[in-house]
Structures are given as C-alpha cells and as structure tokens.
Scaffold this motif. Structure first.
Motif, short mmCIF file in Angstrom:
data_model
loop_
_atom_site.label_atom_id
_atom_site.label_comp_id
_atom_site.label_asym_id
_atom_site.label_seq_id
_atom_site.Cartn_x
_atom_site.Cartn_y
_atom_site.Cartn_z
N ASP A 161 12.53 31.02 -43.91
CA ASP A 161 13.69 30.06 -44.41
C ASP A 161 14.13 29.63 -43.19
O ASP A 161 15.55 29.35 -43.14
N LYS A 162 13.62 28.92 -42.22
CA LYS A 162 13.99 28.39 -40.85
C LYS A 162 13.01 27.20 -40.88
O LYS A 162 11.98 27.33 -40.94
N HIS A 163 13.74 25.82 -40.47
CA HIS A 163 12.75 24.75 -40.43
C HIS A 163 12.79 24.24 -38.86
O HIS A 163 13.94 24.04 -38.45
N ILE A 164 11.63 24.14 -38.60
CA ILE A 164 11.55 23.80 -36.97
C ILE A 164 10.93 22.20 -37.24
O ILE A 164 10.13 22.04 -37.84
N PHE A 165 11.71 21.58 -36.27
CA PHE A 165 11.37 20.29 -36.25
C PHE A 165 10.63 19.83 -34.79
O PHE A 165 11.33 20.06 -33.94
N LEU A 166 9.20 19.27 -34.69
CA LEU A 166 8.67 19.21 -33.24
C LEU A 166 8.43 17.72 -33.09
O LEU A 166 7.91 16.95 -33.87
N THR A 167 8.44 17.51 -31.73
CA THR A 167 8.27 15.86 -31.48
C THR A 167 8.01 15.93 -29.76
O THR A 167 8.44 17.00 -29.31
N ALA B 222 15.16 10.77 -38.64
CA ALA B 222 14.21 11.93 -39.34
C ALA B 222 15.05 13.16 -39.23
O ALA B 222 14.84 13.96 -40.04
N ILE B 223 15.71 13.53 -38.20
CA ILE B 223 16.34 14.65 -37.93
C ILE B 223 17.64 14.69 -39.03
O ILE B 223 17.93 15.58 -40.01
N MET B 224 18.20 13.55 -39.22
CA MET B 224 19.09 13.26 -40.35
C MET B 224 18.58 13.58 -41.72
O MET B 224 19.09 14.13 -42.70
N GLU B 225 17.31 12.99 -41.93
CA GLU B 225 16.58 13.13 -43.19
C GLU B 225 16.24 14.44 -43.55
O GLU B 225 16.52 15.04 -44.49
N PHE B 226 15.50 15.31 -42.63
CA PHE B 226 15.04 16.35 -42.77
C PHE B 226 15.94 17.77 -42.68
O PHE B 226 15.68 18.60 -43.12
N ILE C 70 24.72 13.17 -36.73
CA ILE C 70 23.89 14.32 -36.60
C ILE C 70 24.74 15.70 -36.48
O ILE C 70 24.34 16.52 -37.02
N PHE C 71 25.75 15.58 -35.66
CA PHE C 71 26.57 16.72 -35.29
C PHE C 71 27.88 16.60 -36.22
O PHE C 71 28.35 15.50 -36.08
N PRO C 72 28.38 17.53 -36.74
CA PRO C 72 27.91 18.88 -36.72
C PRO C 72 27.38 19.45 -37.71
O PRO C 72 27.42 20.41 -38.55
N GLN C 73 25.99 18.92 -37.75
CA GLN C 73 24.84 19.46 -38.45
C GLN C 73 24.55 20.90 -37.84
O GLN C 73 24.53 20.99 -36.53
N ASN C 74 24.14 21.98 -38.42
CA ASN C 74 23.76 23.09 -37.95
C ASN C 74 22.31 23.17 -37.23
O ASN C 74 21.33 23.36 -37.85
N LEU C 75 22.20 22.51 -35.88
CA LEU C 75 21.11 22.25 -35.36
C LEU C 75 21.13 22.62 -33.82
O LEU C 75 22.10 22.78 -33.28
#
Ligand code: B12
Length: 345
Positions: free
Chosen positions: A228-234, A274-278, A309-314
């Motif tokens: 249940d955690k989402h990793i975003f790679l680039t 994409a960070i905002m979208e996903f 983008i912030f304060p998104q929990n990122l």
C-alpha cells in the motif's frame, strides 16, 4: 567564497550559458593552435560539442555546490578517457583558459574572478591528474563478473540466462547477484569503453542482452504481499542510463509496492505534472552521470518550492552511481533519503 557570491556566479553562468558554450565551441573549431588542430584529429566534431556541454555543466555543479572537488573528479575521468585515446591532455588546460576568456567576454568581470580561480586550481592539479589518469586502471578480481561481462559484450544470451537459472531462485538471491556480479560486470563494460577497447555499440549490446534476460528473470520471481505504498521512479533529465530504474521498478513491484516509472528523457515540467497526477508516497530520481548532479539538484529544488505539490505527503529520494563518493548525498541535495542499494527502501 561566500554563499551569495557563489550563487551570483552560478546564476550569471546560467544566464549566459548559450553564448558561452556557443562562443567556446567556435573558438575551438576555428583555432589555429597546433594542440587544438592535433586534438581535433582525434576527437570527433560531435564529441567536442559534448565535451563543452559537460564541461559547462560540471562548472555549474562546482559553483552550485561550492565544491571544486566535483569538477576535479570529473576532470580526472575525462583525462582517463582521453589518455587512452592518445589526446595531449594539455588541451584541457587550454579549454579551461578559453572558457575563462569567453566568460570574461559575456559576464561581469567581478563574477569571473571565481571562474579564474577554478581554472588556476585545475592548472595546479593538472600534472598530478595527468599522472593519475595514466596509471589508474580498473582491476576486477571477480573472475565470474569478468566472464559475465565478456558474454554480455558478445550478446551471449544463453550464457546469461543459464547464469541466472543457476544462481537466482528468489528475490534475496537476485539482490545478492545484482549487487555483486551484475554491478561489477557493468562497471567492467564501462571501463572497457573508457579505455577505448570497446565501442558504444558494444555497450548497447551488453545492456540490451542483460536487460532482455534480467527483466524476464525478475518477472518470474515470487511476489510479496501488497504494501500500500506508491513509488514513483524517474531518471535525471537528459540521461539515457535507464536500466537501473527498469530493474528497480520490477523489483519493487515484486516486493509489494505500487510502482510508476517514467523512464528516461522526461522534462522537469512533465515530471512535476505526473507527481501531481499520481500522488505517489515516494519519488526517486536516479542519476548515473556526474553532469546530471546539477539537473537533479534543480529539479528537487523546483519540486520542493512548488506549492501545488507540497504539502502533499511526499518523500523525495535519490539513487544512482552519480552520488557515489559524495558524503551524505541526501543532506547535500536536500532530499528525504538516498538509496545506495535497492533493498534499502
Ligand atoms: C550501459 C551504459 C550506457 C548505455 C545506457 C543504456 C541504458 N539503457 O541504460 C549507453 C550506451 C546508452 C550509455 C551512454 C553514455 N554513457 Co554510459 N555507461 C553504461 C555502463 C557500462 C553501465 C551502466 C548500467 O546500466 N549499469 C547497470 C545498472 C543496473 O547499474 P547502475 O546504473 O550503476 O546503478 C547501480 C546503482 O547506481 C543503483 N541505482 C541506480 N539507479 C537506481 C534507482 C533506484 C531506485 C535504486 C534503489 C538504485 C539505483 O543501482 C545499481 C546497482 O548498484 C556504465 C559503466 C558503469 N560504471 O556503470 C557507463 C557509464 C555510466 N557511462 C558513461 C558515459 C560517459 C556515457 C556517455 C556520456 C558516453 C558514452 N559512453 O556513450 C553516454 C551518456 C548519454 C546520456 N546522455 O546519458 C560513464 C559515466 C562517467 C561519469 N562519471 O559521469 C560510465 C561510468 C562509463 C565510464 N567508465 O566512463 N552508457
């Protein structure tokens, strides 16, 4: 140098990047100096363009982080590559001095003082770097990795497949092999390129052979429970080294994470969109080239500043060979974490 001064020089360089690099390239191409003419016989025209581009980026890195050592480390690598190609390494001193002259033409004199002192520092270290470049060899004691690498270079997929079949049956074994044989073998491939023994084409063959087999091997390993955690790679913008995040994406999926991978060549604007979208939990930037350090620093800075983008929990992380030899990379790059190995997640 004070932080404000360094920022001023860095910003002036950024502002005039186009004129500086263009002018420098013209100066080199039109030079009648014997050392330049001789060098241009060895270094291909396109290569000069890239040398200047990377040279400029590494100067930006030195000013951005206020660390001349980053530039000197790069210079040593450059000397190694061109030592093997039999270029007179004094050419790079000339390049540095021409860079300084060109900066003086396009920037304020005051902002060029530090550029001059960087050129002086290089000149002071030049003979030592030359000596080091001429004897520094990559010696790999790992016979298995050397064999593995030699088979990658000739595209021997059956050998590579058999190697994995004999050595990897679960994710733990995969990670062990990845951190030893594979990592060493690819370094060996890179060194053979560096020492002018194999072409870029063979580097491609090695990567493609490894990629085709390895992704299939990971795909067939057993999957863990969902996390249940989402990793975003680039990958850092402008970089082609995408194999590591392809592997990371598959391994993390097997470990139970949800993974989104953007791969290579994504512009900063699109990464932010994409960070905002996903809305991932973690975003990880992978960088291999030293010249990418500046791209990563700028993108992290931009994301952190972005109120959308912030304060998104990122949490922002970094990984890749570009950060090796840097003390406390996450502190320097103002990220939440740095991963030197896949399993550190
Ligand atoms: C294959 C390769 C290429 C391929 C890349 C193909 C692809 N699809 O990826 C091609 C031929 C395109 C290429 C191009 C170039 N390359 Co190249 N390349 C390599 C090589 C041989 C292997 C890289 C690799 O894939 N390794 C295998 C992967 C799995 O490992 P890795 O990337 O090192 O990652 C490890 C860690 O850093 C970490 N990691 C990385 N990302 C991530 C992400 C996460 C989430 C985690 C957890 C961990 C992690 O995990 C891995 C295991 O430790 C290296 C040699 C070396 N020493 O690495 C040179 C190397 C990186 N390349 C180099 C150079 C100079 C170039 C070129 C500029 C010139 C050239 N050779 O053509 C261009 C650059 C183009 C560009 N704009 O990017 C230099 C970099 C020098 C420097 N310090 O800046 C190297 C070191 C070669 C050398 N010895 O000089 N290259």
């Amino acid at each position: 140098m004070k932080i404000n001064e360094r920022k001023k020089v860095y910003e002036a360089l950024q502002r005039h990047s186009f004129e500086i690099t263009l002018d420098l390239e013209e100066q080199i191409r039109n030079s009648t100096l014997p050392i330049v003419i001789d060098t241009l016989q060895i270094i291909h025209e396109n290569e000069i363009h890239y040398i200047i581009k990377y040279h400029f980026k590494m100067i930006l890195v030195a000013f951005y982080f206020q660390k001349a050592s980053f530039f000197l480390e790069y210079q040593l690598w450059l000397y190694r590559v061109y030592f093997f190609k039999k270029v007179d390494l004094d050419f790079f001193i000339l390049l540095n001095r021409l860079f300084e002259e060109v900066c003086k033409k396009h920037m304020l004199k005051l902002d060029c003082i530090e550029i001059e002192s960087l050129a002086n520092e290089l000149e002071d270290k030049h003979e030592d770097l030359k000596k080091e470049a001429s004897y520094k060899r990559y010696i790999l004691d790992d016979v298995e990795a050397v064999d593995f690498a030699k088979n990658l270079i000739i595209g021997n997929s059956p050998y590579i497949t058999e190697y994995f079949t004999n050595n990897v049956s679960n994710i733990k074994e995969f990670l062990e092999t990845y951190n030893t044989t594979i990592s060493n073998a690819m370094k060996y491939v890179g060194f053979r390129w560096e020492s002018n023994e194999i072409s870029v084409a063979k580097e491609h063959i090695a990567t493609n052979t490894l990629e085709a087999v390895i992704l299939n091997i990971i795909e067939n390993l057993e999957e863990n429970k969902s996390k249940d955690k989402h990793i975003f790679l680039t990958v850092a913008p402008h970089e082609y080294h995408g194999l590591a995040i392809k592997i990371a994406a598959l391994v993390y999926r097997k470990l139970g994470y949800k993974v989104t991978s953007l791969g290579t060549s994504m512009p900063t604007k699109e990464i932010k969109k994409a960070i905002m979208e996903f809305r991932p939990d973690y975003v990880i930037f992978s960088a291999t080239l030293k010249a990418s350090l500046i791209d990563v620093a700028l993108i992290v800075e931009e994301i952190r500043k972005d109120k959308k983008i912030f304060p998104q929990n990122l949490e922002i992380g970094i990984a890749g060979a570009a950060f090796e030899n840097i003390v406390n990379p996450s502190k320097l790059f103002k990220t939440d974490f740095y991963l030197s190995k896949l399993e550190e997640i």
